[in-house]
Design a protein around this motif. Structure first.
Motif, mmCIF file in Angstrom:
data_model
loop_
_atom_site.group_PDB
_atom_site.id
_atom_site.type_symbol
_atom_site.label_atom_id
_atom_site.label_comp_id
_atom_site.label_asym_id
_atom_site.label_seq_id
_atom_site.Cartn_x
_atom_site.Cartn_y
_atom_site.Cartn_z
ATOM 1 N N TYR A 239 0.821 -1.204 0.000
ATOM 2 C CA TYR A 239 0.000 0.000 0.000
ATOM 3 C C TYR A 239 0.860 1.261 0.000
ATOM 4 O O TYR A 239 1.964 1.284 0.521
ATOM 5 C CB TYR A 239 -0.899 0.050 1.247
ATOM 6 N N LEU A 240 0.300 2.301 -0.565
ATOM 7 C CA LEU A 240 0.785 3.668 -0.411
ATOM 8 C C LEU A 240 -0.355 4.497 0.158
ATOM 9 O O LEU A 240 -1.518 4.264 -0.170
ATOM 10 C CB LEU A 240 1.207 4.271 -1.755
ATOM 11 N N THR A 241 -0.033 5.451 0.993
ATOM 12 C CA THR A 241 -1.045 6.369 1.487
ATOM 13 C C THR A 241 -0.808 7.721 0.832
ATOM 14 O O THR A 241 0.218 8.352 1.040
ATOM 15 C CB THR A 241 -0.981 6.510 3.018
ATOM 16 N N ILE A 242 -1.743 8.140 0.013
ATOM 17 C CA ILE A 242 -1.632 9.392 -0.715
ATOM 18 C C ILE A 242 -2.844 10.251 -0.405
ATOM 19 O O ILE A 242 -3.981 9.853 -0.654
ATOM 20 C CB ILE A 242 -1.522 9.157 -2.242
ATOM 21 N N ASN A 243 -2.583 11.425 0.166
ATOM 22 C CA ASN A 243 -3.660 12.351 0.495
ATOM 23 C C ASN A 243 -4.743 11.651 1.323
ATOM 24 O O ASN A 243 -5.937 11.792 1.070
ATOM 25 C CB ASN A 243 -4.265 12.938 -0.788
ATOM 26 N N ASN A 244 -4.271 10.879 2.328
ATOM 27 C CA ASN A 244 -5.150 10.177 3.262
ATOM 28 C C ASN A 244 -5.976 9.068 2.621
ATOM 29 O O ASN A 244 -6.942 8.593 3.204
ATOM 30 C CB ASN A 244 -6.089 11.158 3.991
ATOM 31 N N GLU A 245 -5.621 8.669 1.420
ATOM 32 C CA GLU A 245 -6.297 7.544 0.776
ATOM 33 C C GLU A 245 -5.303 6.418 0.532
ATOM 34 O O GLU A 245 -4.152 6.643 0.180
ATOM 35 C CB GLU A 245 -6.932 7.971 -0.556
ATOM 36 N N LEU A 246 -5.781 5.193 0.731
ATOM 37 C CA LEU A 246 -4.936 4.026 0.550
ATOM 38 C C LEU A 246 -4.916 3.631 -0.919
ATOM 39 O O LEU A 246 -5.957 3.402 -1.522
ATOM 40 C CB LEU A 246 -5.485 2.877 1.396
ATOM 41 N N VAL A 247 -3.721 3.540 -1.485
ATOM 42 C CA VAL A 247 -3.538 3.107 -2.864
ATOM 43 C C VAL A 247 -2.881 1.731 -2.844
ATOM 44 O O VAL A 247 -1.875 1.529 -2.170
ATOM 45 C CB VAL A 247 -2.658 4.100 -3.652
ATOM 46 N N VAL A 248 -3.467 0.790 -3.555
ATOM 47 C CA VAL A 248 -2.969 -0.579 -3.573
ATOM 48 C C VAL A 248 -2.081 -0.770 -4.803
ATOM 49 O O VAL A 248 -2.490 -0.493 -5.925
ATOM 50 C CB VAL A 248 -4.130 -1.585 -3.615
ATOM 51 N N LEU A 249 -0.859 -1.246 -4.576
ATOM 52 C CA LEU A 249 0.034 -1.581 -5.677
ATOM 53 C C LEU A 249 -0.252 -3.012 -6.109
ATOM 54 O O LEU A 249 -0.278 -3.919 -5.287
ATOM 55 C CB LEU A 249 1.489 -1.429 -5.240
#
Length: 404
Positions: A239-249
């Motif tokens: 995961y990455l957290t971008i602008n308080n949203e979780l992004v799944v790789l």
């Protein structure tokens, strides 16, 4: 900060799969919904290659961090500026700790041992001769130098600390690729045998938690207990957290790309680390010599790409993930495993770690009494910005779970 007791109602918004489902047990809110709702297609490869991870897959580039990830309000900005302007003398309560940590670090030589696998592992020994032996494994793009903070905490003054740099970390060799955290655990055990260390405690910080888990699971007669401190989730980190949203790789290529440091500039790396803190005005000053060690560890980690993939493929739960099949590893635990995490951690995401641990305890994925959970309320950089709080929670867990 209390231990989560195993209870049927300990978990909400988590779904048990029907018998025969290939995932065995699924965490819908933690895995499937994030996979379905957020995709790296939304951020594009240009941004993806500008990301780097500190906890395996979560360091952001300075441009992204400054734009969306500093997690400070205007008041925090003002306090951070005042802290830097005054050298932190009137604001940062941790300066004395940093000074003491630097002193013990620089008076403790880095040592090296070649293990049977052919790799040479580096390590430092702090407070030798104390009764509680603790092996500490560093996080992603960190090394033994960060452990110097633990070595000066009052709660650990009865600890003989061995800070080990595994294969692929700064100070150790990487003659062959890193396949898994399990493989690194085998090499760390080889080192401990050479050092004639018997029944130590093990602490894994962030990525080091994956290695600590396998030390506990594979060598129950040789490890007293394992502490996973702000560790990668038991089902892996993708995961990455971008602008308080979780992004799944969702691919190995994206995982490897996310492990690329955006710059060799020490100032930019420092800002990356600081952006992970929710207490930036309690963070180590850029000008402090101890910070130089932290930055060099990030710059000189040859295995960052392989370690990121190992983080993603790590899975010791009965959940099938994108990168790993279900595992029975938790069910075979004979050594106590203590997970310490915090609600301010967005690098090893709290919203993934907390429900997963509660489910594991409630469903007894591990044998009764072998898995416990403590919330320290801290960020991923708690060891730097809140070392007193982290040490207190560790000591509480040690007393309640091990020294009983």
């Amino acid at each position: 900060m209390s231990t989560v007791a195993p209870a049927p109602n300990a978990v909400v918004s988590l779904e048990q799969k029907e018998p025969g489902d290939e995932e065995s047990v699924g965490i819908k809110s933690s895995e499937e919904e994030h996979d379905n709702e957020v995709s790296t297609n939304n951020i594009g490869w240009g941004v993806a290659f500008g990301l780097a991870l500190f906890a395996g897959v979560a360091i952001l580039s300075l441009a992204v961090s400054l734009a969306i990830g500093l997690n400070r309000n205007d008041n925090n900005d003002a306090q951070a500026t005042a802290f830097e302007d005054t050298g932190g003398k009137d604001i940062n309560p941790n300066l004395i700790i940093y000074d003491e940590a630097l002193a013990i670090l620089e008076s403790t030589p880095l040592q090296y041992k070649k293990v049977p696998s052919g790799e040479t592992l580096s390590y430092r020994e702090y407070n030798a001769g104390q009764p509680n032996v603790l092996v500490v494994l560093p996080g992603f793009m960190a090394d033994d130098s960060m452990t110097s903070i633990l070595a000066v905490m009052p709660e650990l003054q009865d600890h003989y600390i061995i800070a080990v740099n595994p294969r692929g970390w700064n100070g150790s060799t990487m003659n062959k690729p890193i396949i898994s955290h399990e493989e690194n655990a085998e090499e760390v055990m080889e080192l401990l045998k050479l050092l004639r260390i018997e029944k130590p405690l093990v602490m894994g910080l962030s990525t080091g938690g994956g290695i600590a888990f396998y030390l506990a699971q594979k060598y129950p007669d040789m490890i007293k207990a394992a502490f996973l401190v702000h560790s990668i989730p038991l089902s892996g980190l993708k995961y990455l957290t971008i602008n308080n949203e979780l992004v799944v790789l969702k691919s190995i290529e994206e995982i490897r790309a996310s492990a690329i440091l955006p710059s060799d500039d020490p100032g930019m790396i420092y800002e990356l680390f600081k952006s992970m803190s929710t207490e930036p005005y309690h963070f180590i000053p850029k000008c402090h010599k101890l910070n130089d060690y932290f930055v060099r560890a990030a710059q000189n980690m040859p295995g960052s790409s392989d370690v990121s993939v190992a983080n993603a493929s790590f899975n010791v739960t009965p959940i099938r993930t994108t990168f790993a099949l279900p595992s029975e590893a938790l069910s075979t635990l004979k050594t106590k495993l203590v997970v310490i995490h915090g609600s301010q951690d967005f690098i090893a995401p709290w919203q993934i770690v907390e429900p997963l641990i509660k489910l594991a305890i409630a469903e007894q994925w591990a044998p009764p009494g072998k898995l416990s959970f403590y919330d320290d309320g801290l960020s991923h950089m708690g060891i730097i910005d809140s070392p007193n709080a982290l040490a207190r929670v560790y000591r509480q867990a040690l007393v309640e779970q091990v020294l009983v």
